[in-house]
Design an enzyme around this catalytic site. Structure first.
Site, mmCIF file in Angstrom:
data_model
loop_
_atom_site.group_PDB
_atom_site.id
_atom_site.type_symbol
_atom_site.label_atom_id
_atom_site.label_comp_id
_atom_site.label_asym_id
_atom_site.label_seq_id
_atom_site.Cartn_x
_atom_site.Cartn_y
_atom_site.Cartn_z
ATOM 1 N N ALA A 1 -19.203 1.354 -6.079
ATOM 2 C CA ALA A 1 -19.522 0.031 -5.547
ATOM 3 C C ALA A 1 -21.035 -0.124 -5.329
ATOM 4 C CB ALA A 1 -18.752 -0.184 -4.248
ATOM 5 N N LYS B 1 0.860 -1.189 0.000
ATOM 6 C CA LYS B 1 0.000 0.000 0.000
ATOM 7 C C LYS B 1 0.890 1.230 0.000
ATOM 8 C CE LYS B 1 -4.473 0.859 0.096
ATOM 9 N NZ LYS B 1 -5.570 0.016 -0.389
ATOM 10 N N GLY C 1 -22.035 5.193 -4.686
ATOM 11 C CA GLY C 1 -21.001 5.545 -5.662
ATOM 12 C C GLY C 1 -20.745 4.346 -6.550
HETATM 13 P P1 NAD Z 1 -17.311 6.315 -4.285
HETATM 14 O O1 NAD Z 1 -16.568 7.526 -3.871
HETATM 15 O O2 NAD Z 1 -17.603 6.072 -5.716
HETATM 16 O O3 NAD Z 1 -18.714 6.254 -3.503
HETATM 17 C C1 NAD Z 1 -18.823 6.449 -2.125
HETATM 18 C C2 NAD Z 1 -20.278 6.727 -1.822
HETATM 19 O O4 NAD Z 1 -20.445 6.810 -0.406
HETATM 20 C C3 NAD Z 1 -20.811 8.049 -2.383
HETATM 21 O O5 NAD Z 1 -22.107 7.828 -2.897
HETATM 22 C C4 NAD Z 1 -20.893 8.956 -1.153
HETATM 23 O O6 NAD Z 1 -21.893 9.927 -1.269
HETATM 24 C C5 NAD Z 1 -21.253 7.939 -0.114
HETATM 25 N N1 NAD Z 1 -21.007 8.402 1.245
HETATM 26 C C6 NAD Z 1 -19.982 9.146 1.726
HETATM 27 N N2 NAD Z 1 -20.178 9.400 3.015
HETATM 28 C C7 NAD Z 1 -21.327 8.796 3.368
HETATM 29 C C8 NAD Z 1 -22.046 8.690 4.570
HETATM 30 N N3 NAD Z 1 -21.614 9.248 5.698
HETATM 31 N N4 NAD Z 1 -23.190 7.981 4.535
HETATM 32 C C9 NAD Z 1 -23.633 7.407 3.409
HETATM 33 N N5 NAD Z 1 -23.008 7.475 2.256
HETATM 34 C C10 NAD Z 1 -21.857 8.159 2.232
HETATM 35 O O7 NAD Z 1 -16.472 5.097 -3.650
HETATM 36 P P2 NAD Z 1 -16.511 3.556 -4.057
HETATM 37 O O8 NAD Z 1 -15.437 3.298 -5.052
HETATM 38 O O9 NAD Z 1 -17.904 3.135 -4.345
HETATM 39 O O10 NAD Z 1 -16.009 2.911 -2.698
HETATM 40 C C11 NAD Z 1 -16.899 2.710 -1.618
HETATM 41 C C12 NAD Z 1 -16.233 1.801 -0.589
HETATM 42 O O11 NAD Z 1 -15.847 0.593 -1.220
HETATM 43 C C13 NAD Z 1 -14.960 2.363 0.039
HETATM 44 O O12 NAD Z 1 -14.882 1.909 1.370
HETATM 45 C C14 NAD Z 1 -13.870 1.725 -0.764
HETATM 46 O O13 NAD Z 1 -12.653 1.616 -0.028
HETATM 47 C C15 NAD Z 1 -14.486 0.354 -0.996
HETATM 48 N N6 NAD Z 1 -13.849 -0.330 -2.131
HETATM 49 C C16 NAD Z 1 -14.033 0.137 -3.401
HETATM 50 C C17 NAD Z 1 -13.405 -0.511 -4.431
HETATM 51 C C18 NAD Z 1 -13.597 -0.069 -5.852
HETATM 52 O O14 NAD Z 1 -13.088 -0.752 -6.739
HETATM 53 N N7 NAD Z 1 -14.325 1.000 -6.128
HETATM 54 C C19 NAD Z 1 -12.602 -1.640 -4.178
HETATM 55 C C20 NAD Z 1 -12.453 -2.109 -2.879
HETATM 56 C C21 NAD Z 1 -13.099 -1.427 -1.847
#
Ligand code: NAD
Length: 410
Positions: free
Chosen positions: A221, A105, A219
């Site tokens: 995921a 990381k 978002g």
């Molecule tokens: P993203 O930024 O696309 O979406 C995040 C979403 O969470 C947004 O809709 C935002 O409005 C919402 N959010 C933020 N604060 C909030 C709150 N207090 N209450 C409710 N909703 C809230 O991010 P993502 O890529 O979808 O990632 C989401 C999670 O998944 C993260 O923890 C990330 O580490 C994990 N993750 C993502 C991936 C990936 O490939 N995208 C891979 C592994 C893990």
């Protein structure tokens, strides 16, 4: 997250997993420190002519199963302990799904929202210049993480090629498809979690149309998970983002919810408006935290009613919440399994880069499905045979694989 998340949260996981694994004590000892930790100063001339020096870290936690793999985070709260902990978790995530990768990381202490595009590019290229000696397709392969994206990966990949005087697309994943990225990376994380849902459906003889799902975070995921589950009949009754939450017991129109959110930045005003806490406590079959860390705490964990929780987000449960849920009947599919679809398709990207042969989308989906379902079932069986939580089973399953690799050369 505690100030020393590595010692407070990561290492205790290893000790707990060791109790349910065949790993020798010497193997557990060898997994406690990272192999290498690198810190660099990144000097950047800012747009106003002044200089700033940003601090960048890279932790190569373990490479016994293959090159280290893990994202680079740009965030003001990046710390050495956090980078170590995240690299430890990547080691276990890659081993959980059997990828030929170790864990790593990286991070830069910076608020990217305060930088211009040119300054952001300078930080990204400067990070790669500082780290080029410790990264490489066969050593350590970064990817995007919080506040880094495909464009930043393209800058870093380009900088590595300039330094090495060659083309090495396998040095970094999460690149744009036009620069060697893989098809299917966009929905890979959600698709991996969705495969977990389908395995539970089989085990519990669920009929998707009778099963209700609430998703926190809409978002990348959350949206893809809602779409995939809804396509096979699951009823998505509630979703939320950082500003709004909506609930309709008859089921939301998922396509419309996604298009409104992406077109306007807000969820549609349909159904009943709910808070994030109300969403977590809804009487649904499946709850999917897909937003931030520590969403479920000791305060609300006891109020959760869902039978199954699929952790698409990283670390959505605090340590105390996890202990409460481990004693309840809720099946928690842990993050290092539930969201491993993302790193699995990153592995496919790297494989395609080093072989120079690019796959069809269907091939990506088929191979992702196979890896996720096989490993889900192996972890599930271990959970039942050891009578432990799915999280502990997951760590033990990953530790068994790490032990096999380490001990074969003992
Ligand atoms: P993203 O930024 O696309 O979406 C995040 C979403 O969470 C947004 O809709 C935002 O409005 C919402 N959010 C933020 N604060 C909030 C709150 N207090 N209450 C409710 N909703 C809230 O991010 P993502 O890529 O979808 O990632 C989401 C999670 O998944 C993260 O923890 C990330 O580490 C994990 N993750 C993502 C991936 C990936 O490939 N995208 C891979 C592994 C893990």
């Amino acid at each position: 997250m505690s100030a020393d998340v590595f010692n407070d949260e990561a290492l205790p996981r290893l000790d707990l997993a060791a109790k349910h694994s065949k790993a020798r004590p010497s193997t557990v000892l060898r997994l406690k420190p990272p192999e290498r930790f690198t810190e660099v100063g990144i000097p950047v001339r800012m747009d106003d002519g002044s200089w700033q020096v940003f601090t960048g870290y890279r932790c190569r936690y373990n490479t016994v199963r293959g090159p280290a793999k893990g994202g680079i985070r740009f965030h003001p709260d990046v710390s050495q302990s956090e980078v170590r902990a995240l690299a430890f978790w990547m080691t276990f995530k890659c081993a959980t799904v059997g990828l030929p990768f170790g864990g790593g990381k990286g991070g830069v202490i910076v608020n990217p929202r305060q930088l211009s595009d040119r300054e952001l590019e300078a930080v990204s290229r400067g990070y790669m210049r500082g780290m080029a000696d410790v990264l490489g397709p066969d050593i350590d392969v970064p990817a995007p993480d919080v506040y880094t994206n495909a464009r930043i990966m393209a800058w870093m990949s380009d900088e590595f090629d300039i330094i090495q005087r060659g083309r090495y697309p396998g040095v970094i994943t999460g690149k744009p498809v036009s620069r060697g990225g893989s098809l299917g990376r966009d929905d890979a994380t959600a698709r991996g979690g969705f495969v977990c849902l389908r395995q539970i459906e089989d085990k519990r003889a669920w009929k998707p149309k009778d099963i209700t799902v609430a998703i926190q975070g809409f978002g990348n995921a959350g949206q893809h998970f809602a779409r995939l589950a809804n396509e096979v009949g699951y009823k998505i009754v509630a979703v939320s983002d950082s500003r709004d939450g909506i609930y309709d017991e008859k089921g939301l129109d998922v396509a419309k919810t996604i298009s409104t959110k992406n077109d306007t930045g807000r969820l549609p005003k349909v159904g009943k408006a709910i808070t994030n806490d109300e969403l977590l406590e809804l009487d649904v079959n499946v709850l999917v935290p897909a937003a931030l860390e520590n969403a479920v705490t000791k305060e609300n964990a006891k109020n959760l009613k869902a039978q199954v929780l699929i952790e698409l987000a990283n670390g959505p449960l605090t340590k105390e919440a996890d202990e409460i849920l481990a004693k309840s009947k809720t099946l928690v599919v842990p993050d290092i399994l539930a969201n491993a679809g993302g790193v699995t398709v990153s592995y496919f990207e790297w494989t395609q880069n080093i072989s120079g042969y690019y796959w069809k989308l269907e091939t990506v989906h088929e191979r992702l499905g196979e890896i996720m379902s096989d490993n889900f079932n192996q972890v599930y069986d271990l959970m039942e045979s050891e009578s432990v939580s799915m999280r502990t089973a997951c760590y033990a399953h990953a530790l068994n694989r790490l032990a096999d690799s380490i001990e074969s050369a003992d």
